[in-house]
Design a protein around this motif. Structure first.
Motif, mmCIF file in Angstrom:
data_model
loop_
_atom_site.group_PDB
_atom_site.id
_atom_site.type_symbol
_atom_site.label_atom_id
_atom_site.label_comp_id
_atom_site.label_asym_id
_atom_site.label_seq_id
_atom_site.Cartn_x
_atom_site.Cartn_y
_atom_site.Cartn_z
ATOM 1 N N GLU A 65 0.846 -1.186 0.000
ATOM 2 C CA GLU A 65 0.000 0.000 0.000
ATOM 3 C C GLU A 65 0.890 1.248 0.000
ATOM 4 O OE1 GLU A 65 -3.800 -1.575 2.545
ATOM 5 O OE2 GLU A 65 -1.928 -1.216 3.595
ATOM 6 N N GLU A 66 0.423 2.294 -0.653
ATOM 7 C CA GLU A 66 1.275 3.464 -0.860
ATOM 8 C C GLU A 66 0.577 4.758 -0.451
ATOM 9 O OE1 GLU A 66 3.179 5.976 -4.617
ATOM 10 O OE2 GLU A 66 2.842 3.803 -4.828
ATOM 11 N N LEU A 67 1.338 5.600 0.235
ATOM 12 C CA LEU A 67 0.927 6.961 0.545
ATOM 13 C C LEU A 67 1.827 7.864 -0.292
ATOM 14 C CD1 LEU A 67 -1.147 8.213 2.531
ATOM 15 C CD2 LEU A 67 0.738 8.538 4.132
ATOM 16 N N ARG A 68 1.256 8.521 -1.286
ATOM 17 C CA ARG A 68 2.033 9.352 -2.194
ATOM 18 C C ARG A 68 1.777 10.822 -1.873
ATOM 19 N NH1 ARG A 68 1.216 7.949 -8.258
ATOM 20 N NH2 ARG A 68 2.169 6.020 -7.449
ATOM 21 N N ILE A 69 2.832 11.526 -1.488
ATOM 22 C CA ILE A 69 2.738 12.930 -1.094
ATOM 23 C C ILE A 69 3.435 13.770 -2.168
ATOM 24 C CG2 ILE A 69 3.237 14.610 0.718
ATOM 25 C CD1 ILE A 69 3.546 12.185 2.640
ATOM 26 N N THR A 70 2.655 14.585 -2.852
ATOM 27 C CA THR A 70 3.194 15.442 -3.906
ATOM 28 C C THR A 70 3.422 16.834 -3.331
ATOM 29 O OG1 THR A 70 1.997 14.176 -5.581
ATOM 30 C CG2 THR A 70 2.809 16.358 -6.210
ATOM 31 N N LEU A 71 4.687 17.257 -3.297
ATOM 32 C CA LEU A 71 5.088 18.514 -2.666
ATOM 33 C C LEU A 71 5.165 19.637 -3.696
ATOM 34 C CD1 LEU A 71 7.991 16.968 -0.594
ATOM 35 C CD2 LEU A 71 5.725 17.517 0.281
ATOM 36 N N GLU A 72 4.395 20.678 -3.467
ATOM 37 C CA GLU A 72 4.474 21.864 -4.333
ATOM 38 C C GLU A 72 5.435 22.901 -3.769
ATOM 39 O OE1 GLU A 72 0.709 23.505 -5.294
ATOM 40 O OE2 GLU A 72 -0.108 21.622 -6.088
ATOM 41 N N GLU A 73 5.455 23.023 -2.427
ATOM 42 C CA GLU A 73 6.350 23.990 -1.785
ATOM 43 C C GLU A 73 6.613 23.534 -0.357
ATOM 44 O OE1 GLU A 73 6.613 28.783 -0.715
ATOM 45 O OE2 GLU A 73 4.731 27.890 -1.414
ATOM 46 N N VAL A 74 7.879 23.484 0.035
ATOM 47 C CA VAL A 74 8.265 23.137 1.403
ATOM 48 C C VAL A 74 8.518 24.426 2.176
ATOM 49 C CG1 VAL A 74 9.961 21.987 2.864
ATOM 50 C CG2 VAL A 74 9.232 20.922 0.716
ATOM 51 N N LEU A 75 7.728 24.631 3.238
ATOM 52 C CA LEU A 75 7.826 25.857 4.030
ATOM 53 C C LEU A 75 8.736 25.695 5.240
ATOM 54 C CD1 LEU A 75 4.009 26.672 3.963
ATOM 55 C CD2 LEU A 75 5.779 27.581 2.442
ATOM 56 N N HIS A 76 8.885 24.458 5.701
ATOM 57 C CA HIS A 76 9.712 24.196 6.884
ATOM 58 C C HIS A 76 10.106 22.728 6.880
ATOM 59 C CE1 HIS A 76 11.032 24.394 11.121
ATOM 60 N NE2 HIS A 76 10.489 23.203 11.231
ATOM 61 N N ASP A 77 11.348 22.430 7.274
ATOM 62 C CA ASP A 77 11.823 21.047 7.350
ATOM 63 C C ASP A 77 12.851 20.977 8.467
ATOM 64 O OD1 ASP A 77 12.806 18.489 7.027
ATOM 65 O OD2 ASP A 77 12.965 18.608 4.843
ATOM 66 N N SER A 78 12.520 20.269 9.549
ATOM 67 C CA SER A 78 13.455 20.164 10.678
ATOM 68 C C SER A 78 13.349 18.788 11.318
ATOM 69 C CB SER A 78 13.164 21.244 11.728
ATOM 70 O OG SER A 78 11.878 21.065 12.294
ATOM 71 N N SER A 79 14.437 18.371 11.970
ATOM 72 C CA SER A 79 14.472 17.088 12.676
ATOM 73 C C SER A 79 14.852 17.342 14.130
ATOM 74 C CB SER A 79 15.482 16.138 12.029
ATOM 75 O OG SER A 79 15.090 15.820 10.706
ATOM 76 N N HIS A 80 14.260 16.553 15.023
ATOM 77 C CA HIS A 80 14.473 16.757 16.456
ATOM 78 C C HIS A 80 14.616 15.399 17.141
ATOM 79 C CE1 HIS A 80 13.065 20.939 15.872
ATOM 80 N NE2 HIS A 80 12.215 20.381 15.029
ATOM 81 N N GLU A 81 15.586 15.278 18.037
ATOM 82 C CA GLU A 81 15.777 14.057 18.810
ATOM 83 C C GLU A 81 15.011 14.202 20.120
ATOM 84 O OE1 GLU A 81 16.286 10.560 19.872
ATOM 85 O OE2 GLU A 81 17.387 11.092 18.037
ATOM 86 N N LEU A 82 13.949 13.414 20.293
ATOM 87 C CA LEU A 82 13.108 13.532 21.487
ATOM 88 C C LEU A 82 13.566 12.619 22.616
ATOM 89 C CD1 LEU A 82 9.528 13.749 19.900
ATOM 90 C CD2 LEU A 82 11.176 15.576 20.364
ATOM 91 N N GLY A 83 14.324 11.567 22.293
ATOM 92 C CA GLY A 83 14.746 10.637 23.334
ATOM 93 C C GLY A 83 13.629 9.681 23.715
ATOM 94 N N VAL A 84 13.876 8.888 24.743
ATOM 95 C CA VAL A 84 12.912 7.884 25.199
ATOM 96 C C VAL A 84 11.847 8.548 26.053
ATOM 97 C CG1 VAL A 84 12.589 5.766 26.529
ATOM 98 C CG2 VAL A 84 14.660 6.076 25.153
ATOM 99 N N ASP A 85 10.585 8.339 25.693
ATOM 100 C CA ASP A 85 9.488 8.938 26.440
ATOM 101 C C ASP A 85 9.175 8.099 27.677
ATOM 102 O OD1 ASP A 85 7.124 11.086 25.902
ATOM 103 O OD2 ASP A 85 6.365 9.321 26.963
ATOM 104 N N PRO A 86 9.009 8.730 28.848
ATOM 105 C CA PRO A 86 8.721 7.961 30.060
ATOM 106 C C PRO A 86 7.313 7.406 30.110
ATOM 107 C CG PRO A 86 8.630 10.315 30.513
ATOM 108 C CD PRO A 86 9.123 10.175 29.106
ATOM 109 N N GLY A 87 6.452 7.809 29.169
ATOM 110 C CA GLY A 87 5.089 7.304 29.149
ATOM 111 C C GLY A 87 4.148 8.149 29.991
ATOM 112 N N LEU A 88 2.870 7.894 29.807
ATOM 113 C CA LEU A 88 1.837 8.638 30.517
ATOM 114 C C LEU A 88 1.789 8.218 31.976
ATOM 115 C CD1 LEU A 88 -0.640 10.566 30.191
ATOM 116 C CD2 LEU A 88 -2.003 8.494 29.839
ATOM 117 N N ARG A 89 1.802 9.168 32.870
ATOM 118 C CA ARG A 89 1.681 8.858 34.294
ATOM 119 C C ARG A 89 0.203 8.713 34.659
ATOM 120 N NH1 ARG A 89 6.321 9.256 37.079
ATOM 121 N NH2 ARG A 89 8.050 10.362 36.088
#
Length: 219
Positions: free
Chosen positions: A71-95
């Motif tokens: 199965e395929e999700l095809r995303i056609t990009l006309e203009e990229v306004l923002h592109d960033s990557s972030h390292e969130l680390g291990v989530d402790p989970g919901l308390r």
């Protein structure tokens, strides 16, 4: 996590087809490989998504996200306004709040309340996306993941579904059955859970604590 804000259109090609016309949207790529497309409404729910395992093929102006079923999700990009990557680390989970935490403790001590023959393997069973409340074995030795809530809505079903998708990728654990245990379960949540083969169990908190009810009964 990678966050991309882009003017794009989206097509899903699989058992069904779906089309999102061109608009500004948030594309979210998580560390587990999942891809989801969000609008500036609908709270947490994406417009469309692809669950892992899947692969992303990026070419100029188009992303192809393909899962193991083809199965395929095809995303056609006309203009990229923002592109960033972030390292969130291990989530402790919901308390959990006090009642949910105590429910977990009580059910861990008596897993047979959920179904005769259940035995506890571990509380807060770790996964890459957070801990499963209880991990049990059934009478036949099968794996069971239990999510515990005070009041369970659709969010609880979605949360347990994500855990099950991940756990069932481990050949040492699969197949893993799901159980949603709560003091009350919304009708919509029960319908969704049953559609996903997740068993719902309504638990009596007072009975688990050994408190007798004051109401008169016939027997």
């Amino acid at each position: 996590m990678r966050l991309v804000i882009a003017r794009c259109s989206v097509d899903y090609i699989g058992r069904l087809t779906a089309h999102l016309p061109t608009a500004n949207r948030l594309l979210m790529v998580k560390a587990d490989g999942s891809v989801s497309i969000h609008a500036d409404d609908r709270a947490y729910k994406p417009l469309n998504w692809m669950s892992p395992p899947c692969r992303i093929e990026e070419a100029p102006g188009v992303w192809r996200v393909v899962n193991k079923a083809g199965e395929e999700l095809r995303i056609t990009l006309e203009e990229v306004l923002h592109d960033s990557s972030h390292e969130l680390g291990v989530d402790p989970g919901l308390r959990k709040d006090g009642v949910e935490a105590h429910l977990q403790e009580l059910l861990a001590a008596s897993p047979g309340v959920l179904r005769e023959g259940y035995t506890l393997v571990r509380r807060e069973f770790p996964t890459a996306i957070g801990p499963v409340d209880l991990f049990c074995r059934d009478a036949g030795g099968g794996s069971v993941a239990v999510e515990i809530k005070r009041r369970a809505g659709i969010d609880a079903v979605e949360q347990l579904t994500r855990y099950l998708e991940l756990l069932n990728r481990d050949p040492l654990l699969a197949p893993v059955a799901g159980v949603l245990a709560a003091q009350s379960i919304a009708p919509q949540a029960r319908t969704l859970a049953e559609d996903r083969d997740i068993r719902c169990v309504v638990v009596d908190y007072d009975a688990l604590r050994g408190i007798e009810r004051d109401e008169l009964t016939l027997f």
